[in-house]
Design a protein around this motif. Structure first.
Motif, PDB file in Angstrom:
ATOM      1  N   GLU A 136       0.896  -1.162   0.000  1.00 47.34           N
ATOM      2  CA  GLU A 136       0.000   0.000   0.000  1.00 47.34           C
ATOM      3  C   GLU A 136       0.933   1.210   0.000  1.00 47.34           C
ATOM      4  O   GLU A 136       1.707   1.391   0.943  1.00 47.34           O
ATOM      5  CB  GLU A 136      -0.923   0.018   1.223  1.00 47.34           C
ATOM      6  CG  GLU A 136      -1.936  -1.113   1.236  1.00 47.34           C
ATOM      7  CD  GLU A 136      -2.896  -1.076   0.054  1.00 47.34           C
ATOM      8  OE1 GLU A 136      -3.276   0.035  -0.383  1.00 47.34           O
ATOM      9  OE2 GLU A 136      -3.252  -2.157  -0.446  1.00 47.34           O
ATOM     10  N   ILE A 137       0.878   2.004  -1.066  1.00 44.68           N
ATOM     11  CA  ILE A 137       1.858   3.079  -1.274  1.00 44.68           C
ATOM     12  C   ILE A 137       1.147   4.427  -1.313  1.00 44.68           C
ATOM     13  O   ILE A 137       0.128   4.577  -2.000  1.00 44.68           O
ATOM     14  CB  ILE A 137       2.623   2.863  -2.597  1.00 44.68           C
ATOM     15  CG1 ILE A 137       3.255   1.463  -2.626  1.00 44.68           C
ATOM     16  CG2 ILE A 137       3.670   3.944  -2.788  1.00 44.68           C
ATOM     17  CD1 ILE A 137       3.795   1.059  -3.980  1.00 44.68           C
ATOM     18  N   LEU A 138       1.678   5.403  -0.563  1.00 48.06           N
ATOM     19  CA  LEU A 138       1.168   6.774  -0.582  1.00 48.06           C
ATOM     20  C   LEU A 138       2.224   7.669  -1.220  1.00 48.06           C
ATOM     21  O   LEU A 138       3.368   7.704  -0.768  1.00 48.06           O
ATOM     22  CB  LEU A 138       0.875   7.256   0.839  1.00 48.06           C
ATOM     23  CG  LEU A 138      -0.149   6.433   1.616  1.00 48.06           C
ATOM     24  CD1 LEU A 138      -0.228   6.910   3.059  1.00 48.06           C
ATOM     25  CD2 LEU A 138      -1.507   6.512   0.952  1.00 48.06           C
ATOM     26  N   LEU A 139       1.823   8.392  -2.270  1.00 46.46           N
ATOM     27  CA  LEU A 139       2.736   9.249  -3.020  1.00 46.46           C
ATOM     28  C   LEU A 139       2.148  10.641  -3.153  1.00 46.46           C
ATOM     29  O   LEU A 139       0.924  10.811  -3.141  1.00 46.46           O
ATOM     30  CB  LEU A 139       2.971   8.675  -4.422  1.00 46.46           C
ATOM     31  CG  LEU A 139       3.468   7.235  -4.484  1.00 46.46           C
ATOM     32  CD1 LEU A 139       3.174   6.613  -5.831  1.00 46.46           C
ATOM     33  CD2 LEU A 139       4.954   7.195  -4.202  1.00 46.46           C
ATOM     34  N   VAL A 140       3.011  11.634  -3.286  1.00 51.75           N
ATOM     35  CA  VAL A 140       2.576  13.010  -3.535  1.00 51.75           C
ATOM     36  C   VAL A 140       3.453  13.569  -4.645  1.00 51.75           C
ATOM     37  O   VAL A 140       4.635  13.227  -4.739  1.00 51.75           O
ATOM     38  CB  VAL A 140       2.653  13.877  -2.246  1.00 51.75           C
ATOM     39  CG1 VAL A 140       4.072  13.995  -1.738  1.00 51.75           C
ATOM     40  CG2 VAL A 140       2.029  15.231  -2.453  1.00 51.75           C
ATOM     41  N   GLU A 141       2.857  14.394  -5.516  1.00 44.54           N
ATOM     42  CA  GLU A 141       3.651  14.947  -6.621  1.00 44.54           C
ATOM     43  C   GLU A 141       4.818  15.752  -6.071  1.00 44.54           C
ATOM     44  O   GLU A 141       4.692  16.462  -5.082  1.00 44.54           O
ATOM     45  CB  GLU A 141       2.793  15.768  -7.569  1.00 44.54           C
ATOM     46  CG  GLU A 141       2.274  17.067  -7.029  1.00 44.54           C
ATOM     47  CD  GLU A 141       1.447  17.843  -8.046  1.00 44.54           C
ATOM     48  OE1 GLU A 141       1.838  17.924  -9.220  1.00 44.54           O
ATOM     49  OE2 GLU A 141       0.401  18.367  -7.647  1.00 44.54           O
ATOM     50  N   ALA A 142       5.973  15.622  -6.722  1.00 45.41           N
ATOM     51  CA  ALA A 142       7.195  16.283  -6.236  1.00 45.41           C
ATOM     52  C   ALA A 142       7.199  17.770  -6.565  1.00 45.41           C
ATOM     53  O   ALA A 142       7.640  18.586  -5.757  1.00 45.41           O
ATOM     54  CB  ALA A 142       8.430  15.612  -6.828  1.00 45.41           C
ATOM     55  N   GLY A 143       6.740  18.158  -7.740  1.00 41.06           N
ATOM     56  CA  GLY A 143       6.766  19.563  -8.125  1.00 41.06           C
ATOM     57  C   GLY A 143       8.185  20.070  -8.291  1.00 41.06           C
ATOM     58  O   GLY A 143       9.140  19.302  -8.379  1.00 41.06           O
ATOM     59  N   THR A 144       8.320  21.389  -8.331  1.00 44.44           N
ATOM     60  CA  THR A 144       9.639  22.014  -8.449  1.00 44.44           C
ATOM     61  C   THR A 144       9.823  23.023  -7.325  1.00 44.44           C
ATOM     62  O   THR A 144       8.870  23.672  -6.905  1.00 44.44           O
ATOM     63  CB  THR A 144       9.796  22.739  -9.804  1.00 44.44           C
ATOM     64  OG1 THR A 144       8.735  23.675  -9.943  1.00 44.44           O
ATOM     65  CG2 THR A 144       9.754  21.762 -10.961  1.00 44.44           C
ATOM     66  N   SER A 145      11.036  23.159  -6.859  1.00 41.73           N
ATOM     67  CA  SER A 145      11.338  24.074  -5.767  1.00 41.73           C
ATOM     68  C   SER A 145      11.323  25.521  -6.253  1.00 41.73           C
ATOM     69  O   SER A 145      11.909  25.832  -7.291  1.00 41.73           O
ATOM     70  CB  SER A 145      12.707  23.754  -5.176  1.00 41.73           C
ATOM     71  OG  SER A 145      13.074  24.746  -4.237  1.00 41.73           O
ATOM     72  N   PRO A 146      10.676  26.426  -5.502  1.00 39.73           N
ATOM     73  CA  PRO A 146      10.730  27.837  -5.884  1.00 39.73           C
ATOM     74  C   PRO A 146      12.071  28.468  -5.514  1.00 39.73           C
ATOM     75  O   PRO A 146      12.330  29.608  -5.855  1.00 39.73           O
ATOM     76  CB  PRO A 146       9.598  28.464  -5.073  1.00 39.73           C
ATOM     77  CG  PRO A 146       9.480  27.597  -3.870  1.00 39.73           C
ATOM     78  CD  PRO A 146       9.825  26.201  -4.340  1.00 39.73           C
ATOM     79  N   TYR A 147      12.924  27.709  -4.821  1.00 35.11           N
ATOM     80  CA  TYR A 147      14.197  28.250  -4.335  1.00 35.11           C
ATOM     81  C   TYR A 147      15.387  27.730  -5.117  1.00 35.11           C
ATOM     82  O   TYR A 147      16.491  27.675  -4.605  1.00 35.11           O
ATOM     83  CB  TYR A 147      14.370  27.905  -2.856  1.00 35.11           C
ATOM     84  CG  TYR A 147      13.205  28.362  -2.027  1.00 35.11           C
ATOM     85  CD1 TYR A 147      12.948  29.720  -1.844  1.00 35.11           C
ATOM     86  CD2 TYR A 147      12.331  27.453  -1.468  1.00 35.11           C
ATOM     87  CE1 TYR A 147      11.855  30.141  -1.120  1.00 35.11           C
ATOM     88  CE2 TYR A 147      11.236  27.877  -0.733  1.00 35.11           C
ATOM     89  CZ  TYR A 147      11.014  29.218  -0.562  1.00 35.11           C
ATOM     90  OH  TYR A 147       9.932  29.642   0.154  1.00 35.11           O
ATOM     91  N   THR A 148      15.182  27.332  -6.368  1.00 38.55           N
ATOM     92  CA  THR A 148      16.317  26.848  -7.149  1.00 38.55           C
ATOM     93  C   THR A 148      17.269  28.004  -7.395  1.00 38.55           C
ATOM     94  O   THR A 148      16.846  29.115  -7.709  1.00 38.55           O
ATOM     95  CB  THR A 148      15.859  26.240  -8.485  1.00 38.55           C
ATOM     96  OG1 THR A 148      15.058  27.196  -9.170  1.00 38.55           O
ATOM     97  CG2 THR A 148      15.074  24.973  -8.278  1.00 38.55           C
ATOM     98  N   PRO A 149      18.561  27.774  -7.255  1.00 37.84           N
ATOM     99  CA  PRO A 149      19.526  28.859  -7.451  1.00 37.84           C
ATOM    100  C   PRO A 149      19.512  29.319  -8.909  1.00 37.84           C
ATOM    101  O   PRO A 149      19.367  28.518  -9.823  1.00 37.84           O
ATOM    102  CB  PRO A 149      20.866  28.232  -7.082  1.00 37.84           C
ATOM    103  CG  PRO A 149      20.655  26.768  -7.141  1.00 37.84           C
ATOM    104  CD  PRO A 149      19.191  26.520  -6.913  1.00 37.84           C
TER     105      PRO A 149
END
Length: 159
Positions: free
Chosen positions: A116-129
């Protein structure tokens, strides 16, 4: 009789390259909202704060004589830090983070492990250099070198 189109479009399931079979699953999403209620007003105001992160639950299994190898591969993939590529048979390819999982085995189902696996979308960081602006740095260095050369030439002429 040929199989239905949806069956022909199914993808082989995997997470970070670790294969598994899907028994079922669900996807949840929606909007993030804040409802403001004001004194002496019958009319509330609901503020839309953007889309919620999509969450997925998957009932999965690995099966066969060598199921223990696939069980360990999937467990290692789920325990790995950060986002990874999920290929889901009907939802497609997405970048997700594992929030949690459970793995169970039953004597009656020898040669099989259920997840039984729970996942959430990773998205992108707003703090990328920000990427280095090498063109501006080169231009500034050239301007500085040119100014230094001009100053040196002026000094040499006045002597």
């Amino acid at each position: 009789m040929s199989s239905p189109l949806w069956r022909q479009l199914l993808l082989p399931a995997s997470f970070r390259g670790a294969p598994f079979h899907v028994e079922g699953g669900a996807k949840a999403g929606g909007r993030r909202t804040v409802t403001h209620e004001y004194a002496k007003r019958d009319d509330p105001y609901t503020e839309d704060m953007g889309r919620r992160a999509r969450k997925f639950s998957i009932s999965a299994y690995v099966i066969g004589e060598d199921y223990t190898i696939y069980r360990e591969l999937l467990t290692a993939a789920l325990d790995t830090e950060g986002g990874g590529t999920l290929i889901h048979p009907t939802m497609g390819i997405m970048n997700v983070v594992c929030e949690g999982y459970s793995c169970s085995e039953q004597r009656e189902e020898g040669g099989m492990a259920r997840f039984e696996i729970l996942l959430v979308e990773a998205g992108t960081s707003p703090y990328t250099p920000a990427a280095a602006d090498t063109q501006s740095a080169t231009s500034s260095a050239a301007d500085s070198a040119g100014s230094a050369a001009a100053t040196a030439a002026d000094t040499a002429i006045t002597v």
